[in-house]
Design an enzyme around this catalytic site. Sequence first.
Site, short mmCIF file in Angstrom:
data_model
loop_
_atom_site.label_atom_id
_atom_site.label_comp_id
_atom_site.label_asym_id
_atom_site.label_seq_id
_atom_site.Cartn_x
_atom_site.Cartn_y
_atom_site.Cartn_z
N GLY A 12 -12.94 7.28 4.16
CA GLY A 12 -12.14 6.15 3.69
C GLY A 12 -12.69 4.82 4.20
O GLY A 12 -13.14 4.72 5.34
N ARG A 22 -23.76 -5.14 9.13
CA ARG A 22 -24.53 -6.37 9.40
C ARG A 22 -25.08 -6.37 10.82
O ARG A 22 -26.29 -6.61 11.03
CB ARG A 22 -23.64 -7.59 9.17
CG ARG A 22 -24.23 -8.92 9.62
CD ARG A 22 -23.19 -10.03 9.43
NE ARG A 22 -23.69 -11.32 9.91
CZ ARG A 22 -23.58 -11.76 11.16
NH1 ARG A 22 -22.99 -11.00 12.08
NH2 ARG A 22 -24.05 -12.95 11.50
N GLY A 103 -14.86 8.14 10.06
CA GLY A 103 -13.85 8.82 10.84
C GLY A 103 -14.30 10.18 11.33
O GLY A 103 -15.50 10.48 11.36
N GLY A 105 -14.15 13.19 10.04
CA GLY A 105 -14.90 14.00 9.09
C GLY A 105 -16.36 13.56 9.03
O GLY A 105 -17.27 14.39 8.96
N ASP A 129 -6.76 4.41 10.54
CA ASP A 129 -5.75 5.29 11.14
C ASP A 129 -5.71 5.24 12.67
O ASP A 129 -4.72 5.66 13.27
CB ASP A 129 -6.00 6.73 10.70
CG ASP A 129 -5.95 6.89 9.19
OD1 ASP A 129 -5.11 6.23 8.56
OD2 ASP A 129 -6.76 7.67 8.64
N ARG A 173 -2.55 9.17 8.49
CA ARG A 173 -2.78 10.63 8.51
C ARG A 173 -1.88 11.29 9.55
O ARG A 173 -0.67 11.15 9.48
CB ARG A 173 -4.26 10.95 8.76
CG ARG A 173 -5.18 10.51 7.64
CD ARG A 173 -6.48 11.27 7.65
NE ARG A 173 -7.13 11.24 8.95
CZ ARG A 173 -8.13 12.05 9.29
NH1 ARG A 173 -8.59 12.95 8.46
NH2 ARG A 173 -8.69 11.95 10.49
N HIS A 217 21.09 -5.27 7.56
CA HIS A 217 19.92 -4.70 6.88
C HIS A 217 19.07 -3.96 7.91
O HIS A 217 19.24 -4.15 9.12
CB HIS A 217 19.09 -5.80 6.22
CG HIS A 217 18.28 -6.61 7.20
ND1 HIS A 217 18.82 -7.66 7.92
CD2 HIS A 217 16.98 -6.49 7.62
CE1 HIS A 217 17.89 -8.16 8.72
NE2 HIS A 217 16.77 -7.47 8.56
N ARG A 245 16.34 2.05 0.02
CA ARG A 245 15.17 2.00 -0.85
C ARG A 245 13.94 2.42 -0.03
O ARG A 245 13.90 2.25 1.19
CB ARG A 245 14.94 0.58 -1.40
CG ARG A 245 16.01 0.11 -2.35
CD ARG A 245 15.90 0.82 -3.70
NE ARG A 245 16.83 0.24 -4.66
CZ ARG A 245 18.08 0.63 -4.83
NH1 ARG A 245 18.59 1.59 -4.05
NH2 ARG A 245 18.85 0.07 -5.75
N GLN A 253 -3.37 -1.23 2.20
CA GLN A 253 -3.64 -1.20 3.64
C GLN A 253 -5.12 -1.07 3.96
O GLN A 253 -5.55 -1.38 5.07
CB GLN A 253 -2.88 -0.04 4.29
CG GLN A 253 -1.37 -0.17 4.21
CD GLN A 253 -0.67 1.12 4.55
OE1 GLN A 253 -0.32 1.36 5.71
NE2 GLN A 253 -0.45 1.96 3.55
#
EC number: 2.7.1.11
Length: 322
Positions: A12, A22, A103, A105, A129, A173, A217, A245, A253
């Site tokens: 990702g 850079r 990451g 992986g 993450d 994750r 709220h 909601r 993100q």
Amino acid sequence: MEKKLAILTSGGDAPGMNAAIRATAKIAEYYGFEVYGIRRGYLGMLNDEIFPMTGRFVSGIIDKGGTVLLTARSEEFKEARFREIAANNLKKKGINYLVVIGGDGSYRGANLLYKEHGIKVVGIPGTIDNDICGTDFTLGFDTCLNTILDAMSKIRDTATSHERTILIQVMGRRAGDLALHACIAGGGDGIMIPEMDNPIEMLALQLKERRKNGKLHDIVLVAEGVGNVLDIEEKLKGHINSEIRSVVLGHIQRGGTPSGFDRVLASRMAAKAVEVLNKGEAGVMVGIEKNEMVTHPLEEACSVDKRKSIEKDYELALLLSK
């Protein structure tokens, strides 16, 4: 012997990856490396999308989100025969040094290249993450956190106007770092993260207490590792009377101009990565711990789930949300 170093981004995308590309290219050139880029991560390595990277390629990218090298996932790379093809694509160009930005992986793939084919690899942790062990922060986490905070401010406006309870699901994750930090920094009114027990009854009781105290709220941060926010909404409806909601922030993100913190962190990590390779070390990741640049074996980073001591921050978030 000529030193040739390649850079790839994998998994990702995360803000700060371009700043890392850079800095890696510039510092590698300073140390006398010939620099190459690999498009589309391990998939590009397998398909021989490897090209000489000039200074012009990395010019003007420090403030850009995403990754100019592109990124992709490769199921083929999980098979040894395909990894051999990918490694040979590097070797036929004389490339024996590799910086992998990604990451856990991505680290697993890097570690296999190092173990199986002797490619001298260093990993830079790039993921929003913040779920990589061996570093306090990963590239993109700070920028993503600020994106969430901006969204929280806007959502709070409508939550206040309609006297609603709004659940905001954020990425992460299996890690709750984004939700936890956003709850503290954004004045959240409740939190659910995978590292801690999250009984719906406890959240409902907390929200009821807020109503008794005159609060009209609520903004509740829900880490995606907890489960589907719509399921949580349905369960919560059976416990409180206020209108509820749910908002899934999603891929907003991942994008955006990287924060100053992420740009500096990317530059420091890149400098450390090239320095490590220039000294003859490999098979490690770089990280930041207590504001110092450190290294840890890739094998360790791949095999250990990140388990920070988050209890104190979690308790703080609960205390501040009352």
